[in-house]
Design an enzyme around this catalytic site. Structure first.
Site, PDB file in Angstrom:
ATOM      1  N   ASP A 131      -8.518   1.605   4.089  1.00  0.00           N
ATOM      2  CA  ASP A 131      -9.033   0.271   4.340  1.00  0.00           C
ATOM      3  C   ASP A 131      -9.626  -0.240   3.038  1.00  0.00           C
ATOM      4  OD1 ASP A 131      -9.260  -1.743   6.427  1.00  0.00           O
ATOM      5  OD2 ASP A 131     -11.405  -1.638   6.048  1.00  0.00           O
ATOM      6  N   SER A 132      -9.355  -1.493   2.758  1.00  0.00           N
ATOM      7  CA  SER A 132      -9.787  -2.016   1.461  1.00  0.00           C
ATOM      8  C   SER A 132     -10.141  -3.483   1.592  1.00  0.00           C
ATOM      9  CB  SER A 132      -8.676  -1.817   0.422  1.00  0.00           C
ATOM     10  OG  SER A 132      -7.438  -2.249   0.933  1.00  0.00           O
ATOM     11  N   LYS A 145       0.834  -1.206   0.000  1.00  0.00           N
ATOM     12  CA  LYS A 145       0.000   0.000   0.000  1.00  0.00           C
ATOM     13  C   LYS A 145       0.868   1.254   0.000  1.00  0.00           C
ATOM     14  CE  LYS A 145      -4.095  -1.323   2.607  1.00  0.00           C
ATOM     15  NZ  LYS A 145      -4.881  -1.016   3.815  1.00  0.00           N
ATOM     16  N   LYS A 197      -2.305  -0.799 -12.336  1.00  0.00           N
ATOM     17  CA  LYS A 197      -2.888  -0.461 -11.031  1.00  0.00           C
ATOM     18  C   LYS A 197      -2.799   1.035 -10.742  1.00  0.00           C
ATOM     19  CE  LYS A 197      -3.039  -3.226  -7.403  1.00  0.00           C
ATOM     20  NZ  LYS A 197      -2.638  -4.018  -6.216  1.00  0.00           N
TER      21      LYS A 197
HETATM   22  P1  IMP Z   1      -6.500  -3.735   5.051  1.00  0.00           P
HETATM   23  O1  IMP Z   1      -5.046  -3.490   5.308  1.00  0.00           O
HETATM   24  O2  IMP Z   1      -7.275  -4.090   6.268  1.00  0.00           O
HETATM   25  O3  IMP Z   1      -7.110  -2.607   4.291  1.00  0.00           O
HETATM   26  O4  IMP Z   1      -6.545  -5.049   4.162  1.00  0.00           O
HETATM   27  C1  IMP Z   1      -6.882  -5.021   2.841  1.00  0.00           C
HETATM   28  C2  IMP Z   1      -6.844  -6.457   2.291  1.00  0.00           C
HETATM   29  O5  IMP Z   1      -7.689  -6.487   1.142  1.00  0.00           O
HETATM   30  C3  IMP Z   1      -5.462  -6.841   1.824  1.00  0.00           C
HETATM   31  O6  IMP Z   1      -4.728  -7.492   2.826  1.00  0.00           O
HETATM   32  C4  IMP Z   1      -5.787  -7.766   0.654  1.00  0.00           C
HETATM   33  O7  IMP Z   1      -6.123  -9.046   1.146  1.00  0.00           O
HETATM   34  C5  IMP Z   1      -7.037  -7.139   0.069  1.00  0.00           C
HETATM   35  N1  IMP Z   1      -6.655  -6.099  -0.931  1.00  0.00           N
HETATM   36  C6  IMP Z   1      -6.839  -4.774  -0.814  1.00  0.00           C
HETATM   37  N2  IMP Z   1      -6.342  -4.125  -1.892  1.00  0.00           N
HETATM   38  C7  IMP Z   1      -5.808  -5.073  -2.663  1.00  0.00           C
HETATM   39  C8  IMP Z   1      -5.123  -4.996  -3.908  1.00  0.00           C
HETATM   40  O8  IMP Z   1      -4.874  -3.934  -4.494  1.00  0.00           O
HETATM   41  N3  IMP Z   1      -4.734  -6.171  -4.411  1.00  0.00           N
HETATM   42  C9  IMP Z   1      -4.988  -7.350  -3.797  1.00  0.00           C
HETATM   43  N4  IMP Z   1      -5.575  -7.482  -2.617  1.00  0.00           N
HETATM   44  C10 IMP Z   1      -6.014  -6.330  -2.054  1.00  0.00           C
END
Ligand code: IMP
Length: 189
Positions: free
Chosen positions: A64-65, A10, A165
């Site tokens: 957050d994703s 990220k 991306k």
């Molecule tokens: P966060 O750090 O709680 O936002 O976790 C986001 C999770 O969503 C990541 O650990 C991945 O499993 C998934 N994710 C989010 N963005 C991406 C991306 O760009 N590519 C692949 N997986 C993603």
């Protein structure tokens, strides 16, 4: 701008997506549990933690994703990072859950929250619709990228790679929206 995340992927992506901003990851072990009911709430929790930890000396930004699979009722969604160990195990688990399932629709969601030193909050949202591939392809990106085929593309994000991306991903879209909000507040860079 302090990035409230330990995710090196990220950080690298956001450095490209927020040009003109120096992104300094806050690499600490005790990030709060992601207890929010939405991506936006979780991004806000991380931003508030980073702000409390570092003081209001600089902008903080948090993201957050997740990936939402239609046939799984939107799972893993908010829990994408905790679904299974990142990479091959998470991909194998998702493909196993979708074994024999025709409906492969999925979407990536990204929510970015930035908080100014004076406490004002700006945000940006990004979504990319797509489908889950039958098997992983490509080694670009991270996480679920080798099995996500964006609508309008034949290849997975793993094959399309970082250049794709930086232009089209859910994070590219949320960062574009955040950049526009920053420009409205601070003026063009
Ligand atoms: P966060 O750090 O709680 O936002 O976790 C986001 C999770 O969503 C990541 O650990 C991945 O499993 C998934 N994710 C989010 N963005 C991406 C991306 O760009 N590519 C692949 N997986 C993603």
């Amino acid at each position: 701008m302090i990035l409230c995340s330990r995710n090196a992927h990220k950080a690298r992506e956001l450095e490209v997506l927020l040009p003109g901003w120096r992104i300094e990851p806050l690499d600490v072990d005790d990030y709060p549990e992601e207890t929010g009911a939405t991506y936006y709430e979780n991004a806000g929790l991380k931003a508030a933690f980073g702000r409390a930890r570092t003081g209001a000396v600089d902008w903080v930004v948090a993201e957050d994703s997740g990936i939402e699979v239609a046939a799984l009722g939107g799972r893993p969604g908010l829990r994408s990072a905790r679904y299974a160990p990142e990479g091959a195990p998470a991909i194998a688990k998702l493909l196993a859950e979708l074994d024999g399932v025709d409906d492969r629709r999925a979407r990536y969601v990204s929510e970015l929250v930035a908080v100014a030193p004076d406490g004002e909050e700006l945000r940006g949202t990004g979504v990319v619709e797509g489908t889950i591939a039958a098997a992983p392809r490509g080694s670009g990106g991270f996480g679920y990228d080798p099995i996500f085929i964006p609508d309008g593309e034949m290849q997975t994000v793993g094959e399309l790679g970082d250049a794709w991306k930086s232009e089209h991903s859910h994070r590219a879209r949320s960062a574009r929206a955040l950049r526009e909000a920053l420009e409205r507040r601070l003026g063009a860079p």
